[in-house]
Design a protein around this motif. Sequence first.
Motif, PDB file in Angstrom:
ATOM      1  N   LYS A  46       0.833  -1.196   0.000  1.00  0.00           N
ATOM      2  CA  LYS A  46       0.000   0.000   0.000  1.00  0.00           C
ATOM      3  C   LYS A  46       0.874   1.255   0.000  1.00  0.00           C
ATOM      4  O   LYS A  46       0.639   2.176  -0.775  1.00  0.00           O
ATOM      5  CB  LYS A  46      -0.934   0.022   1.219  1.00  0.00           C
ATOM      6  CG  LYS A  46      -1.975  -1.070   1.201  1.00  0.00           C
ATOM      7  CD  LYS A  46      -2.954  -0.932   2.331  1.00  0.00           C
ATOM      8  CE  LYS A  46      -2.447  -1.598   3.575  1.00  0.00           C
ATOM      9  NZ  LYS A  46      -3.461  -1.710   4.625  1.00  0.00           N
ATOM     10  N   ASP A  47       1.873   1.273   0.860  1.00  0.00           N
ATOM     11  CA  ASP A  47       2.751   2.443   0.958  1.00  0.00           C
ATOM     12  C   ASP A  47       3.696   2.540  -0.231  1.00  0.00           C
ATOM     13  O   ASP A  47       3.928   3.632  -0.760  1.00  0.00           O
ATOM     14  CB  ASP A  47       3.547   2.398   2.265  1.00  0.00           C
ATOM     15  CG  ASP A  47       2.637   2.481   3.484  1.00  0.00           C
ATOM     16  OD1 ASP A  47       1.634   3.226   3.422  1.00  0.00           O
ATOM     17  OD2 ASP A  47       2.920   1.806   4.478  1.00  0.00           O
ATOM     18  N   ARG A  48       4.245   1.407  -0.672  1.00  0.00           N
ATOM     19  CA  ARG A  48       5.151   1.424  -1.834  1.00  0.00           C
ATOM     20  C   ARG A  48       4.422   1.890  -3.086  1.00  0.00           C
ATOM     21  O   ARG A  48       4.927   2.720  -3.848  1.00  0.00           O
ATOM     22  CB  ARG A  48       5.754   0.036  -2.077  1.00  0.00           C
ATOM     23  CG  ARG A  48       6.806  -0.398  -1.089  1.00  0.00           C
ATOM     24  CD  ARG A  48       7.528  -1.661  -1.550  1.00  0.00           C
ATOM     25  NE  ARG A  48       6.647  -2.785  -1.813  1.00  0.00           N
ATOM     26  CZ  ARG A  48       6.260  -3.681  -0.894  1.00  0.00           C
ATOM     27  NH1 ARG A  48       6.695  -3.577   0.347  1.00  0.00           N
ATOM     28  NH2 ARG A  48       5.473  -4.686  -1.222  1.00  0.00           N
ATOM     29  N   VAL A  49       3.230   1.345  -3.318  1.00  0.00           N
ATOM     30  CA  VAL A  49       2.466   1.671  -4.525  1.00  0.00           C
ATOM     31  C   VAL A  49       2.063   3.139  -4.515  1.00  0.00           C
ATOM     32  O   VAL A  49       2.209   3.842  -5.520  1.00  0.00           O
ATOM     33  CB  VAL A  49       1.240   0.740  -4.657  1.00  0.00           C
ATOM     34  CG1 VAL A  49       0.279   1.245  -5.722  1.00  0.00           C
ATOM     35  CG2 VAL A  49       1.689  -0.680  -4.965  1.00  0.00           C
ATOM     36  N   ARG A  50       1.571   3.632  -3.397  1.00  0.00           N
ATOM     37  CA  ARG A  50       1.157   5.042  -3.318  1.00  0.00           C
ATOM     38  C   ARG A  50       2.331   5.970  -3.604  1.00  0.00           C
ATOM     39  O   ARG A  50       2.220   6.898  -4.413  1.00  0.00           O
ATOM     40  CB  ARG A  50       0.558   5.355  -1.943  1.00  0.00           C
ATOM     41  CG  ARG A  50       0.040   6.782  -1.830  1.00  0.00           C
ATOM     42  CD  ARG A  50      -0.614   7.039  -0.463  1.00  0.00           C
ATOM     43  NE  ARG A  50      -1.265   8.316  -0.435  1.00  0.00           N
ATOM     44  CZ  ARG A  50      -0.649   9.469  -0.217  1.00  0.00           C
ATOM     45  NH1 ARG A  50       0.661   9.499  -0.008  1.00  0.00           N
ATOM     46  NH2 ARG A  50      -1.317  10.607  -0.207  1.00  0.00           N
ATOM     47  N   ALA A  51       3.468   5.726  -2.964  1.00  0.00           N
ATOM     48  CA  ALA A  51       4.641   6.577  -3.187  1.00  0.00           C
ATOM     49  C   ALA A  51       5.110   6.492  -4.638  1.00  0.00           C
ATOM     50  O   ALA A  51       5.438   7.512  -5.251  1.00  0.00           O
ATOM     51  CB  ALA A  51       5.772   6.173  -2.239  1.00  0.00           C
ATOM     52  N   ALA A  52       5.119   5.292  -5.203  1.00  0.00           N
ATOM     53  CA  ALA A  52       5.565   5.125  -6.591  1.00  0.00           C
ATOM     54  C   ALA A  52       4.644   5.860  -7.556  1.00  0.00           C
ATOM     55  O   ALA A  52       5.112   6.529  -8.486  1.00  0.00           O
ATOM     56  CB  ALA A  52       5.635   3.637  -6.949  1.00  0.00           C
ATOM     57  N   VAL A  53       3.343   5.759  -7.350  1.00  0.00           N
ATOM     58  CA  VAL A  53       2.387   6.450  -8.228  1.00  0.00           C
ATOM     59  C   VAL A  53       2.610   7.956  -8.145  1.00  0.00           C
ATOM     60  O   VAL A  53       2.721   8.643  -9.167  1.00  0.00           O
ATOM     61  CB  VAL A  53       0.930   6.067  -7.873  1.00  0.00           C
ATOM     62  CG1 VAL A  53      -0.068   7.011  -8.524  1.00  0.00           C
ATOM     63  CG2 VAL A  53       0.656   4.626  -8.277  1.00  0.00           C
ATOM     64  N   LEU A  54       2.693   8.494  -6.943  1.00  0.00           N
ATOM     65  CA  LEU A  54       2.882   9.941  -6.784  1.00  0.00           C
ATOM     66  C   LEU A  54       4.218  10.408  -7.350  1.00  0.00           C
ATOM     67  O   LEU A  54       4.287  11.440  -8.023  1.00  0.00           O
ATOM     68  CB  LEU A  54       2.770  10.326  -5.305  1.00  0.00           C
ATOM     69  CG  LEU A  54       1.365  10.218  -4.715  1.00  0.00           C
ATOM     70  CD1 LEU A  54       1.397  10.426  -3.214  1.00  0.00           C
ATOM     71  CD2 LEU A  54       0.425  11.212  -5.389  1.00  0.00           C
ATOM     72  N   ASN A  55       5.283   9.649  -7.111  1.00  0.00           N
ATOM     73  CA  ASN A  55       6.603  10.049  -7.598  1.00  0.00           C
ATOM     74  C   ASN A  55       6.785   9.827  -9.091  1.00  0.00           C
ATOM     75  O   ASN A  55       7.768  10.271  -9.676  1.00  0.00           O
ATOM     76  CB  ASN A  55       7.704   9.339  -6.807  1.00  0.00           C
ATOM     77  CG  ASN A  55       7.807   9.906  -5.412  1.00  0.00           C
ATOM     78  OD1 ASN A  55       7.752  11.116  -5.224  1.00  0.00           O
ATOM     79  ND2 ASN A  55       7.923   9.043  -4.420  1.00  0.00           N
ATOM     80  N   THR A  56       5.831   9.163  -9.706  1.00  0.00           N
ATOM     81  CA  THR A  56       5.833   8.988 -11.154  1.00  0.00           C
ATOM     82  C   THR A  56       5.158  10.167 -11.832  1.00  0.00           C
ATOM     83  O   THR A  56       5.291  10.364 -13.022  1.00  0.00           O
ATOM     84  CB  THR A  56       5.124   7.665 -11.504  1.00  0.00           C
ATOM     85  OG1 THR A  56       5.892   6.599 -10.955  1.00  0.00           O
ATOM     86  CG2 THR A  56       4.992   7.435 -12.975  1.00  0.00           C
TER      87      THR A  56
END
Length: 189
Positions: A46-56
Amino acid sequence: MTIARTLSCVTVAVDGHIIDVEAHVSDGLVGMNVTGLADASVNESKDRVRAAVLNTGARWPQKRITVGLSPAWLPKHGSGLDLAIAIAILVADDQVQLDAMNSTVFFGELALDGRVRPVRGSLIAAMAAARQGCRRMFVAREDVAEAALVSGLEVIGVSSLAETMSLLGSAINVPEIQEPLAVPDDSED
């Protein structure tokens, strides 16, 4: 679209199992819930995916997100589901278009900056994908040679979530990930 489905794989011993990854984006209390017998490493996605989406450069839906992993009876472990979860959420939020969802497998861990990291078991996952009749598979670039040993499966190596989104035809402008700076090795002093 408020619901989307992608495919991924989990390995149990030396056997691969194709997993349906469903994402439902709806009104309600903002947050994300993962269902389907997920272990701690999958729940941490949940945390990895959210950060990756935002940082993309993509938008994180400010809605209620439910991710279902099935079959529910099969234990899910590891970080290899990250890429499939991210793509399912982005498709459900109409940020990515995905044709032939039933024939594409996503298998990779996401770094917080959006890079796709290799995971163990890409050969087993590719064998399971081919056995299931899937036609293509997205993996980390480092896993391409291993997954490509399976015939009848188009293996696409990606270095980032942004690149994956671009290859899928994302309508948003996603920046490329900068390579991380090398940290000098101070152990030689």
